[in-house]
Design an enzyme around this catalytic site. Structure first.
Site, PDB file in Angstrom:
ATOM      1  N   ASP A  57       0.862  -1.191   0.000  1.00  0.00           N
ATOM      2  CA  ASP A  57       0.000   0.000   0.000  1.00  0.00           C
ATOM      3  C   ASP A  57       0.898   1.241   0.000  1.00  0.00           C
ATOM      4  OD1 ASP A  57      -1.921   2.088   0.622  1.00  0.00           O
ATOM      5  OD2 ASP A  57      -3.257   0.471   1.237  1.00  0.00           O
ATOM      6  N   SER A  72      -7.254   4.324  -1.278  1.00  0.00           N
ATOM      7  CA  SER A  72      -6.986   2.884  -1.264  1.00  0.00           C
ATOM      8  C   SER A  72      -8.224   2.071  -1.638  1.00  0.00           C
ATOM      9  CB  SER A  72      -6.490   2.444   0.112  1.00  0.00           C
ATOM     10  OG  SER A  72      -5.196   2.920   0.335  1.00  0.00           O
ATOM     11  N   THR A 122      -8.142  -1.952   1.618  1.00  0.00           N
ATOM     12  CA  THR A 122      -7.570  -2.931   0.683  1.00  0.00           C
ATOM     13  C   THR A 122      -8.094  -4.352   0.913  1.00  0.00           C
ATOM     14  OG1 THR A 122      -5.600  -1.552   0.560  1.00  0.00           O
ATOM     15  CG2 THR A 122      -5.442  -3.747  -0.405  1.00  0.00           C
ATOM     16  N   GLU A 148      -1.018  -7.864   2.032  1.00  0.00           N
ATOM     17  CA  GLU A 148      -0.765  -6.434   1.893  1.00  0.00           C
ATOM     18  C   GLU A 148       0.274  -5.942   2.904  1.00  0.00           C
ATOM     19  OE1 GLU A 148      -3.247  -2.241   1.757  1.00  0.00           O
ATOM     20  OE2 GLU A 148      -3.568  -3.573   3.442  1.00  0.00           O
ATOM     21  N   HIS A 190       2.318   8.952   4.507  1.00  0.00           N
ATOM     22  CA  HIS A 190       1.446  10.066   4.906  1.00  0.00           C
ATOM     23  C   HIS A 190       2.101  10.907   6.000  1.00  0.00           C
ATOM     24  CE1 HIS A 190      -2.227   9.228   2.700  1.00  0.00           C
ATOM     25  NE2 HIS A 190      -2.165   7.950   3.041  1.00  0.00           N
TER      26      HIS A 190
HETATM   27 ZN   LIG Z   1      -3.551   2.678  -0.338  1.00  0.00          ZN
END
Ligand SMILES: [Zn+2]
Length: 385
Positions: free
Chosen positions: A69, A110, A163, A276, A285
């Site tokens: 991700d 996402s 996700t 993931e 972020h």
């Molecule tokens: Zn994402």
């Protein structure tokens, strides 16, 4: 008077903080971290990487989809420098590019990015497993189930986060996590591992989803030790109330879950597994390049284990990709020899660059070229038989 005002203000702050925890990532622990101060990182000890050879088979029995991700090429490049110029991802001989934009926005979130990969449908940001009009679309996971395969999802975020939910659930609002969690019950997914336990028990509707899953035959675990003791059947692992802690605190639970999934899902008719590296995104972020690297390292170690497993199996297609890049990360200085980087972040959100697709195994060559994220999904679907 002043005291009362302060109390009111802090109460209001707490409510806001609680709302944030309820609706998204648990940022509370990192609230005092300032953005933009962690733009350098050095690694003392690199980890060992593996080398695998291409397989000759043309038959796809298993599909393992590994999603980083928020993992763009810059994140991978940063990790490569920090690990002394090598990653397990170096093994891939077939590379492609996936365009990530959503149906309603150039810069995807996402849920729309994941829905495109999961179900081959570009949709609106915030939508989970539904098309632009809100109609449910069938994910690769459910398609694989229809073909008689076992299935699994393994993440380090909340299992009801965007996700993983894109592969199992349907919702027009990613924030309806209690509803989304409930959709796992009866989903038939054989192996489920992640965080988000607080959405499974102590619920407003009085349901205890963990007990419901146990009644359906699932073994429930919430520690790494318990996980390691399970050797058959369906598994539900919930290892944190919300997202799991950073990798340096949580230990190798994601790695161990991925390995356990391979053990439990392997069967005569094959399986579909999505893993993931959820938190590569989170630290993009927050502009923490060290955390980005450590999360990417764990993801890459999983890639190494999966590739070794796939090499031995011979009929397993392995795809590594991302739903989008995050943070506008730019590698601006560093040294491979000293395993150090200096970076720049240009946004606190996602950014819109084409993300990599790496493929290994039978039909890997189908994934060369640059195409839409939804087309990536269609390519995989064509190979699930
Ligand atoms: Zn994402």
């Amino acid at each position: 008077m002043k005291k009362a005002l302060l109390f009111l203000l802090s109460a209001a702050f707490c409510v806001a903080a609680a709302a944030q925890v309820d609706q998204g990532r648990d940022l509370s622990k990192y609230a005092d971290d300032k953005f933009g101060i962690d733009d350098q990182y050095t690694v003392a000890t690199p980890y060992e990487t593996v080398t695998v050879s291409p397989v000759k088979s043309k038959k796809v029995k298993n599909v393992i989809l590994l999603i980083g991700d928020g993992m763009g090429l810059e994140q991978i490049s940063v990790g490569w420098v920090l690990n002394g110029g090598r990653l397990n991802m170096d093994n891939f001989r077939v590379t492609g590019g996936s365009r990530t934009y959503a149906a309603d926005k150039l810069i995807t979130d996402s849920s729309a990015g994941g829905t495109a990969i999961a179900a081959g449908e570009k949709t609106r940001c915030g939508y989970i497993g539904v098309d632009e009009n809100g109609n449910p679309v069938e994910s690769l996971l459910h398609y694989a189930q229809r073909k008689g395969k076992k299935t699994g999802v393994v993440v380090s975020c909340r299992i009801n986060d965007a996700t993983p939910a894109d592969f199992v659930c349907h919702s027009d609002d990613r924030h309806k996590e209690a509803d989304i969690a409930a959709q796992y019950v009866g989903s038939g997914v054989d192996f489920i591992s992640g965080g988000g336990r607080q959405f499974w028990e102590g619920r407003k509707d009085g349901r205890n989803l963990i007990e419901e899953m146990k009644a359906l035959g699932y073994t429930f675990v919430d520690t790494d030790e318990e996980l390691k003791q399970v050797h058959e059947g369906k598994l539900l692992g919930l290892f944190a109330p919300l997202d799991m802690p950073p990798v340096l605190d949580r230990g190798p639970i994601l790695e161990d879950s991925a390995e356990k999934a391979l053990e439990l899902l392997d069967n005569r008719k094959g399986f579909f597994l999505m893993v993931e590296g959820s938190q590569i995104d989170d630290w993009g972020h927050r502009h923490k390049v060290g955390h980005v690297a450590e999360e990417l390292f764990e993801f890459d170690r999983i890639v190494g284990k999966v590739l070794q497993w796939a090499e031995k199996d011979g009929h397993t297609l392995v795809i590594v990709t991302a739903d989008h890049a995050t943070g506008g990360l730019t590698l601006i200085d560093g040294s491979i020899e000293d395993r150090t980087v200096k970076v720049h972040f240009s946004t606190k959100g996602h950014n819109g660059i084409v993300v990599p697709v790496f493929a290994y195994g039978p039909h890997a060559e189908d994934f060369a070229g640059v195409y839409e994220n939804a087309e990536l999904s269609a390519k995989i679907r064509r190979l699930i038989k």
